[in-house]
Write a protein that holds these residues in place. Sequence first.
Motif, short mmCIF file in Angstrom:
data_model
loop_
_atom_site.label_atom_id
_atom_site.label_comp_id
_atom_site.label_asym_id
_atom_site.label_seq_id
_atom_site.Cartn_x
_atom_site.Cartn_y
_atom_site.Cartn_z
N MET A 1 -14.34 -9.82 -8.02
CA MET A 1 -14.51 -9.93 -6.58
C MET A 1 -13.44 -10.87 -6.04
SD MET A 1 -17.68 -11.58 -4.37
CE MET A 1 -18.90 -10.74 -5.31
N ILE A 2 -12.84 -10.48 -4.92
CA ILE A 2 -11.84 -11.31 -4.27
C ILE A 2 -12.52 -12.53 -3.67
CG2 ILE A 2 -10.19 -11.42 -2.35
CD1 ILE A 2 -9.76 -8.36 -2.81
N GLY A 3 -11.97 -13.70 -3.95
CA GLY A 3 -12.48 -14.94 -3.37
C GLY A 3 -11.93 -15.11 -1.96
N ALA A 24 -23.99 -11.16 7.16
CA ALA A 24 -23.80 -10.59 5.82
C ALA A 24 -24.64 -11.26 4.74
CB ALA A 24 -22.32 -10.69 5.43
N GLY A 25 -25.39 -12.27 5.10
CA GLY A 25 -26.19 -12.98 4.11
C GLY A 25 -25.36 -14.02 3.36
N GLU A 26 -26.00 -14.70 2.46
CA GLU A 26 -25.33 -15.72 1.65
C GLU A 26 -24.24 -15.07 0.81
OE1 GLU A 26 -24.71 -19.55 0.98
OE2 GLU A 26 -26.49 -18.90 2.10
N GLN A 27 -23.08 -15.69 0.72
CA GLN A 27 -21.94 -15.10 0.03
C GLN A 27 -21.49 -15.96 -1.15
OE1 GLN A 27 -20.34 -12.03 0.81
NE2 GLN A 27 -22.29 -11.90 1.91
N GLY A 58 -10.21 -14.33 -10.69
CA GLY A 58 -9.16 -13.54 -11.31
C GLY A 58 -8.74 -12.33 -10.49
N ASP A 59 -9.49 -12.00 -9.43
CA ASP A 59 -9.17 -10.85 -8.59
C ASP A 59 -8.34 -11.24 -7.37
OD1 ASP A 59 -10.52 -8.98 -10.18
OD2 ASP A 59 -12.43 -9.54 -9.25
N GLY A 60 -8.01 -12.50 -7.25
CA GLY A 60 -7.22 -12.99 -6.12
C GLY A 60 -8.06 -13.71 -5.10
N VAL A 61 -7.36 -14.39 -4.20
CA VAL A 61 -8.02 -15.17 -3.15
C VAL A 61 -7.33 -14.87 -1.82
CG1 VAL A 61 -8.52 -17.50 -2.29
CG2 VAL A 61 -8.67 -17.01 -4.75
N ARG A 104 -14.59 -6.73 0.21
CA ARG A 104 -13.82 -7.33 -0.88
C ARG A 104 -14.19 -6.85 -2.27
NH1 ARG A 104 -16.04 -13.33 -1.80
NH2 ARG A 104 -18.20 -13.03 -1.19
N ASP A 105 -15.36 -6.26 -2.46
CA ASP A 105 -15.78 -5.84 -3.80
C ASP A 105 -14.94 -4.69 -4.35
OD1 ASP A 105 -17.77 -7.72 -4.11
OD2 ASP A 105 -19.31 -6.43 -3.25
N ASP A 106 -14.62 -3.72 -3.52
CA ASP A 106 -13.97 -2.50 -3.99
C ASP A 106 -12.51 -2.40 -3.58
OD1 ASP A 106 -16.41 -1.64 -5.11
OD2 ASP A 106 -17.06 -0.89 -3.16
N ALA A 107 -11.86 -3.51 -3.29
CA ALA A 107 -10.49 -3.46 -2.79
C ALA A 107 -9.57 -4.35 -3.63
CB ALA A 107 -10.45 -3.91 -1.34
N GLU A 108 -8.32 -3.98 -3.61
CA GLU A 108 -7.27 -4.87 -4.12
C GLU A 108 -6.96 -5.87 -3.01
OE1 GLU A 108 -5.84 -4.77 -7.22
OE2 GLU A 108 -7.31 -3.21 -7.69
N LEU A 109 -6.38 -7.00 -3.38
CA LEU A 109 -6.12 -8.06 -2.40
C LEU A 109 -5.25 -7.57 -1.24
CD1 LEU A 109 -6.53 -11.00 -1.62
CD2 LEU A 109 -4.65 -11.61 -3.16
#
Length: 147
Positions: A1-3, A24-27, A58-61, A104-109
């Motif tokens: 997951m992108i931070g 969106a609720g707690e993230q 590890g997925d980027g920020v 952010r779950d299903d995307a590249e940065l």
Amino acid sequence: MIGIVVSGHIHFASGMETAVRAIAGEQEQMLFIDFVEGMSTQELEQSLRQAVKDVDSGDGVLILTDIPGGSPANRALEIMMDTPNVELIGGANLPMIANAAFERDDAELTELVDTLLDIGMSCMKDMRRELNSIMEQPTELECEDGL
């Protein structure tokens, strides 16, 4: 997951945190850093660097700031320039930040950056123009009796 790290002047970030939580609720992996009165830009950069480390799996920020060229954006730019897999959007708005949580779950940065820029631009409306456009549309009246 992108931070995601959100930062801005005074209580921009904490205000966005409250709004995002309501939408969106707690993230997880999403932190909000205010640049408050009395805080130096060095302290801001230290807080941002720590936040980037804390949300990075590890997925980027992605860092989202309020004003391009403002202190939060400038400090984040320093981080982006020397930290791999970090991107920055200056001038973020609530639709962008809330959608970042959903997208952010299903995307590249880089895809997330493009998506959020599209959302941010499309959500800005001249409401007078929008209202006038609606009012100018012809309406057809239906009469069952032919009157």
